[in-house]
Scaffold this motif. Structure first.
Motif, mmCIF file in Angstrom:
data_model
loop_
_atom_site.group_PDB
_atom_site.id
_atom_site.type_symbol
_atom_site.label_atom_id
_atom_site.label_comp_id
_atom_site.label_asym_id
_atom_site.label_seq_id
_atom_site.Cartn_x
_atom_site.Cartn_y
_atom_site.Cartn_z
ATOM 1 N N SER A 21 0.867 -1.166 0.000
ATOM 2 C CA SER A 21 0.000 0.000 0.000
ATOM 3 C C SER A 21 0.904 1.216 0.000
ATOM 4 O O SER A 21 2.093 1.120 0.267
ATOM 5 N N SER A 22 0.341 2.368 -0.285
ATOM 6 C CA SER A 22 1.185 3.553 -0.329
ATOM 7 C C SER A 22 1.713 3.902 1.050
ATOM 8 O O SER A 22 2.748 4.544 1.187
ATOM 9 N N TYR A 82 5.069 2.492 1.379
ATOM 10 C CA TYR A 82 6.107 3.290 0.743
ATOM 11 C C TYR A 82 6.516 4.442 1.638
ATOM 12 O O TYR A 82 7.707 4.716 1.830
ATOM 13 N N PHE A 115 14.838 -1.084 -1.260
ATOM 14 C CA PHE A 115 14.508 0.276 -1.690
ATOM 15 C C PHE A 115 14.223 0.289 -3.188
ATOM 16 O O PHE A 115 13.215 0.847 -3.645
ATOM 17 N N HIS A 158 10.463 0.703 -5.158
ATOM 18 C CA HIS A 158 10.197 1.698 -6.193
ATOM 19 C C HIS A 158 9.624 1.058 -7.450
ATOM 20 O O HIS A 158 8.696 1.595 -8.064
ATOM 21 N N TYR A 210 1.289 2.146 -9.874
ATOM 22 C CA TYR A 210 0.817 3.430 -10.402
ATOM 23 C C TYR A 210 0.370 3.282 -11.845
ATOM 24 O O TYR A 210 -0.697 3.751 -12.240
ATOM 25 N N ILE A 211 1.203 2.591 -12.638
ATOM 26 C CA ILE A 211 0.847 2.429 -14.049
ATOM 27 C C ILE A 211 -0.396 1.575 -14.177
ATOM 28 O O ILE A 211 -1.273 1.830 -15.002
ATOM 29 N N ILE A 241 -3.421 3.757 -13.814
ATOM 30 C CA ILE A 241 -3.864 4.722 -14.810
ATOM 31 C C ILE A 241 -4.121 4.097 -16.172
ATOM 32 O O ILE A 241 -4.605 4.747 -17.070
ATOM 33 N N LEU A 242 -3.788 2.824 -16.339
ATOM 34 C CA LEU A 242 -3.996 2.194 -17.637
ATOM 35 C C LEU A 242 -5.190 1.244 -17.589
ATOM 36 O O LEU A 242 -5.602 0.811 -16.526
ATOM 37 N N MET A 276 -3.965 -2.722 -21.865
ATOM 38 C CA MET A 276 -2.728 -1.983 -22.068
ATOM 39 C C MET A 276 -1.698 -2.367 -21.033
ATOM 40 O O MET A 276 -0.498 -2.430 -21.288
ATOM 41 N N VAL A 329 0.206 -5.417 -22.015
ATOM 42 C CA VAL A 329 1.238 -5.095 -23.005
ATOM 43 C C VAL A 329 2.447 -4.494 -22.315
ATOM 44 O O VAL A 329 3.598 -4.849 -22.572
ATOM 45 N N ALA A 330 2.171 -3.543 -21.393
ATOM 46 C CA ALA A 330 3.277 -2.901 -20.685
ATOM 47 C C ALA A 330 4.101 -3.925 -19.937
ATOM 48 O O ALA A 330 5.333 -3.863 -19.918
ATOM 49 N N LEU A 345 6.375 -5.896 -22.217
ATOM 50 C CA LEU A 345 7.484 -5.072 -22.698
ATOM 51 C C LEU A 345 8.537 -4.893 -21.620
ATOM 52 O O LEU A 345 9.736 -5.105 -21.834
ATOM 53 N N LEU A 369 0.431 1.501 -26.476
ATOM 54 C CA LEU A 369 0.698 1.581 -25.044
ATOM 55 C C LEU A 369 1.150 2.983 -24.672
ATOM 56 O O LEU A 369 0.635 3.590 -23.721
ATOM 57 N N ALA A 373 -3.488 9.020 -20.399
ATOM 58 C CA ALA A 373 -3.874 8.845 -18.993
ATOM 59 C C ALA A 373 -3.129 9.840 -18.126
ATOM 60 O O ALA A 373 -3.691 10.404 -17.186
ATOM 61 N N ILE A 380 1.659 11.178 -3.000
ATOM 62 C CA ILE A 380 0.743 10.124 -2.581
ATOM 63 C C ILE A 380 -0.320 10.700 -1.652
ATOM 64 O O ILE A 380 -1.516 10.393 -1.756
ATOM 65 N N GLU A 438 -7.122 6.100 0.937
ATOM 66 C CA GLU A 438 -6.661 6.003 2.315
ATOM 67 C C GLU A 438 -6.379 7.359 2.918
ATOM 68 O O GLU A 438 -6.395 7.518 4.128
#
Lengths: 752, 116
Positions: free
Chosen positions: A245-246, A249, A286, A290, A297-298, A301-302, A306, A309-310, A313, B13, B20, B79, B87
């Motif tokens: 979870s964030s 991080y 660490f 990351h 994150y990706i 938003i995707l 997609m 595919v990412a 790759l 992609l 996005a 974040i 959250e």
């Protein structure tokens, strides 16, 4: 909306809410009072040695810390940072500022300064003696905070009460045990609390505090590597089990950056914070976190197609880059012979490493593996509650409870390697036992409460059945009996017996200052053996300030602190060759030993001998380490020369090398004239329980100058060289030639 | 045949990534630019060290870790400020920014001490 039912429920609802808040406030006050009492308990249970003996510093290492604190309080902090100590490790000296963990001395120095500025005249020694009990009270409060974050305030209070009493922690933090662990355990638990708090709340403020608490831990103890490896392990565990979870991080990434920087600030650690293998785990995780954060994150938003595919790759390209980087890293690390780990860390990972390669580490008694009874002695009934606590942590598995489980598992492994690391196990065991006890009480009281509610409100059947499905509920009669039993057992066995055991352990087993020994005589009186301090004060009054004293490294710190004389080797054991030189000298015949000591400008040799009173930790029992360490560096010392049938013996069956070595001669010189024994003239050694092999011998290169009252410490002086030109001898050491003339006349004056 | 489809898929992609990303609010984009700048500065320092040598190693460490530290802290701020994060919806952005400032203060105090 305003049905009669809700109108009736309205006032009762607010009354219920008001009584609930009153109960919460009441509970808070009770919790506060309990915490204060726990602090008082933690402080007072550690005061036995002050009551039984006196307010004195114990053991060996605390004397060094005491001397450093004295220096700090006298000369200020800038001189302390730049201090080069020339009264130890004789020709080499020691850079104190760069090789000591400053946390403990700075803490005690600050307390002393603050207290004195408030015009409370406490001496440095008093502050040093009582630092450990004060910080153990703080550690109990930190354990309360930590367990409250994991399970709740009930578990927190139980864990705090247990940590205040657990014998393993008492053993290293009695009043007078002025050692790094006294503040380090508080720093450890507090750092873990702040990490869990950051993990639960996701606040950067707590992340900053976490880094600062970690800095305090790095200042205090070499065991900080445990934190910087445990937290990355936990982060990896969370990622692997899908609990990323964030907040994770935020809890981890700032800690790594700030923590590494702060760790490099401490001179002892310096660049080791980025160059040694102990820290590589944190950097690796660490990078991993990351990568994972970017992936999530990706993914966010995707669209899913997609994203696939990412992934393909990235996997194809990234894998190649990753392999290249890892290959380079492995090549760099593998090129160093120890793979970048320090000797002590290697001993922890491979318990047989020290005995094969580094006998110094293997010889310290604290570094031996513990025996099974020592687990029961040190953490008592907690050993049985810990597995229950582990299961209770799984009941709802949260991030914080998985951390506690990881903590207990790793600390159990490390405590099995070295007995001094039982101390790291103690807080974990207390936390888990607190969780176990609290959960047991919760389940039983909840089942009693639910059954009662069910009996009263028959119409509200659906609700209890729903709660029954989720929570664990036991039959009423069994649960009532179980609660009563648990309370009785708790009061009688857990609390009473643990309390009795802990108090007994604190009073009898762990309060001995080991610089003053006692025994009970036949008529019940207490007989005190104060030989060590007698010897040190003789040294400080009857020798020159610049005289060098040679002894085995155990007594180095005490000699510099109390006798104020320069020593060759002390407990820091950083230079194996120098210790091996002293070991070789002790194992060689008189002439060679004299030559070694003379080349190091030694004037006095100090030997601890327990054969008259039966003190088992004397130098003859430690002799095997002198031979092994000396033989490790100087190949002409061969251990089989001293062994008869694989054993070290000092009786008539001993080998001639053993009977001629310096340690034998200095220990047993004149011991056949001991007047205390009824078997005088025969030379009976009470520790080894045999008569000695060689009696009635004379020393050719040393002369005895002092033996303490119970013959426990014996001090010898090096005789000047015989075949020197008379003029030279007369000019430089006239007093010594006078004394040797007096010896030649026959009358022996041991007080010269 | 397969290769051109992979190329087309890669292009699609990147297109979807760009679209996005363009949808994110401006304040988050500012933070992202800041993070990119910090990382770029760190890379420049590492390259410089590879060319010149790492003699005052503590200065090199403090420089690189300062850049990485501010990048990490900025990501943490992002974040916490991001409205899509369920959250953190009850954390005011001012509180998040204040935490960010405090952490940066501590970081830079340590950096200035360590740089030598």
């Amino acid at each position: 909306m305003a049905s009669p039912e809700s109108a009736v429920n309205g006032p009762t609802m607010t009354a219920g809410a008001a009584s609930k808040s009153l109960r919460n406030a009441f509970g808070g006050v009770i919790a506060f009072i309990i915490l204060v009492l726990i602090g008082v308990l933690a402080f007072s249970i550690r005061l036995f040695s002050v009551i039984k003996y006196e307010s004195v510093i114990h053991e060996f290492d605390p004397y060094f810390n005491y001397r450093v604190t004295q220096f700090l309080s006298k000369n200020g902090i800038y001189d302390f940072w730049n201090w080069f100590d020339d009264r130890t490790w004789y020709p080499l000296g020691r850079v104190i500022g760069g090789t000591v963990y400053p946390g403990l001395t700075l803490t005690a120095g600050t307390i002393w300064k603050v207290v004195n500025s408030l015009n409370i005249p406490l001496s440095v020694e008093t502050v040093c003696v009582f630092t450990a009990p004060i910080f153990s009270a703080f550690a109990s409060w930190a354990a309360y905070l930590l367990t409250k974050e994991v399970k709740g305030p009930g578990a927190g209070l139980t864990a705090a009460a247990l940590l205040a009493m657990v014998p393993s922690y008492i053993s290293r933090s009695v009043a007078g045990s002025y050692d790094n662990e006294a503040v380090a355990i508080f720093a450890l638990v507090f750092t873990f609390y702040l990490y869990i708090k950051t993990l639960n709340t996701g606040s950067l403020f707590y992340a900053t505090l976490n880094a600062l608490a970690y800095f305090y831990m790095v200042c205090s103890w070499g065991g900080y590597t445990f934190i910087i490896n445990l937290i990355p392990m936990h982060v990896l565990l969370c990622i692997v089990t899908g609990r990323y979870s964030s907040r994770l991080y935020i809890a981890y990434a700032p800690l790594v950056v700030l923590g590494t920087l702060l760790a490099s600030l401490v001179p002892v650690v310096g660049f080791n914070a980025v160059l040694t293998s102990e820290h590589f785990a944190s950097f690796l995780v660490f990078i991993i976190i990351h990568v994972v954060a970017l992936a999530y994150y990706i993914k966010g938003i995707l669209s899913p197609k997609m994203f696939k595919v990412a992934v393909t790759l990235v996997v194809s390209v990234g894998l190649a880059v990753c392999c290249a980087v890892i290959a380079i890293l492995i090549a760099v690390v593998a090129s160093s012979p120890t793979k970048g780990w320090s000797g002590r860390s290697l001993t922890l990972l491979d318990p047989t490493y020290a005995s094969k390669y580094i006998p110094i580490i293997a010889s310290v008694s604290e570094h031996q593996p513990p025996t099974w009874p020592s687990y029961f002695m040190d953490i008592n009934v907690l050993a049985f509650l810990v597995p229950a606590g582990i299961i209770a942590c799984f009941m709802p598995l949260t991030d914080s409870s998985s951390f506690v489980i990881l903590y207990i598992v790793t600390s159990v492994y490390f405590s099995g390697v070295m007995v001094r690391l039982m101390l790291v196990l103690a807080p974990a065991a207390c936390i888990l036992s607190g969780i176990a006890l609290s959960e047991a009480f919760n389940v039983l009281t909840r089942s009693i409460k639910n059954r009662k509610k069910e009996k009263e409100n028959v119409e509200k059947k659906p609700t209890p059945s729903k709660t029954e499905k989720r929570l664990l509920v036991l039959p009423l009669e069994a649960s009532v009996i179980a609660v009563l039993l648990l309370v009785l057992l708790g009061a009688f066995y857990v609390v009473f017996s643990v309390q009795v055991h802990c108090v007994w352990a604190a009073a009898e087993a762990y309060s001995a200052p080991s610089i003053v020994l006692t025994s009970h005589s036949n008529d019940g009186g207490l007989h005190v053996f104060d030989d060590f301090r007698e010897a040190y004060s003789w040294l400080s009054h009857n020798t020159d300030v610049d005289d060098k004293v040679a002894s085995w490294w155990d007594y180095g710190y005490q000699t510099t602190a109390m006798a104020n004389r320069t020593v060759l080797v002390d407990n820091n054991t950083w230079n194996n060759t120098h210790i091996a030189t002293v070991g070789t000298a002790m194992s060689s015949p008189e002439k060679q030993a004299w030559e070694i000591f003379h080349s190091l400008d030694v004037k006095y040799v100090l030997v601890v001998f327990g054969g008259v009173v039966g003190y088992p930790s004397d130098d003859i029992n430690k002799f095997l380490w002198m031979v092994r360490i000396g033989g490790g560096v100087f190949p002409h010392i061969k251990e089989p020369d001293y062994l008869r049938d694989g054993q070290y013996r000092i009786d008539a069956q001993a080998t001639p090398t053993m009977l001629n070595c310096l340690m034998y001669k200095l220990s047993y010189f004149r011991s056949d004239f001991i007047p205390i024994h009824k078997t005088d003239g025969k030379g009976f050694d009470r520790v080894r329980r045999t008569e000695i092999g060689k009696k009635h011998f004379k020393l050719t290169h040393f002369e005895e100058v002092f033996t303490t009252h119970h013959w426990m410490v014996r001090i010898y002086k090096l005789k000047p060289q015989r075949n020197r030109i008379r003029g030279k001898t007369k000019k430089s050491k006239s007093s010594r030639s006078v004394s040797s003339k007096r010896d030649v006349r026959g009358k022996r004056n041991p007080w010269h | 045949m397969g290769r051109s489809s992979t190329v087309k898929e890669t292009q699609a992609l990147f297109q979807s990534l760009r679209s996005a990303y363009a949808a994110t609010p401006n304040n988050l984009k500012i933070i992202d630019v800041y993070v990119g700048f910090a990382v770029l500065t760190a890379v420049i320092q590492v390259v410089y060290m590879a060319v010149v040598g790492s003699f005052p190693f503590n200065s090199f460490l403090s420089g690189v870790l300062s850049c990485i530290g501010t990048a990490v802290l900025a990501v943490c701020l992002r974040i916490q400020v991001n409205k899509d994060n369920k959250e953190f919806k009850d954390v005011a952005p001012e509180r998040a920014f204040a935490d960010f400032i405090l952490c940066n203060l501590v970081l830079h105090l340590v950096i200035m001490n360590f740089m030598g």
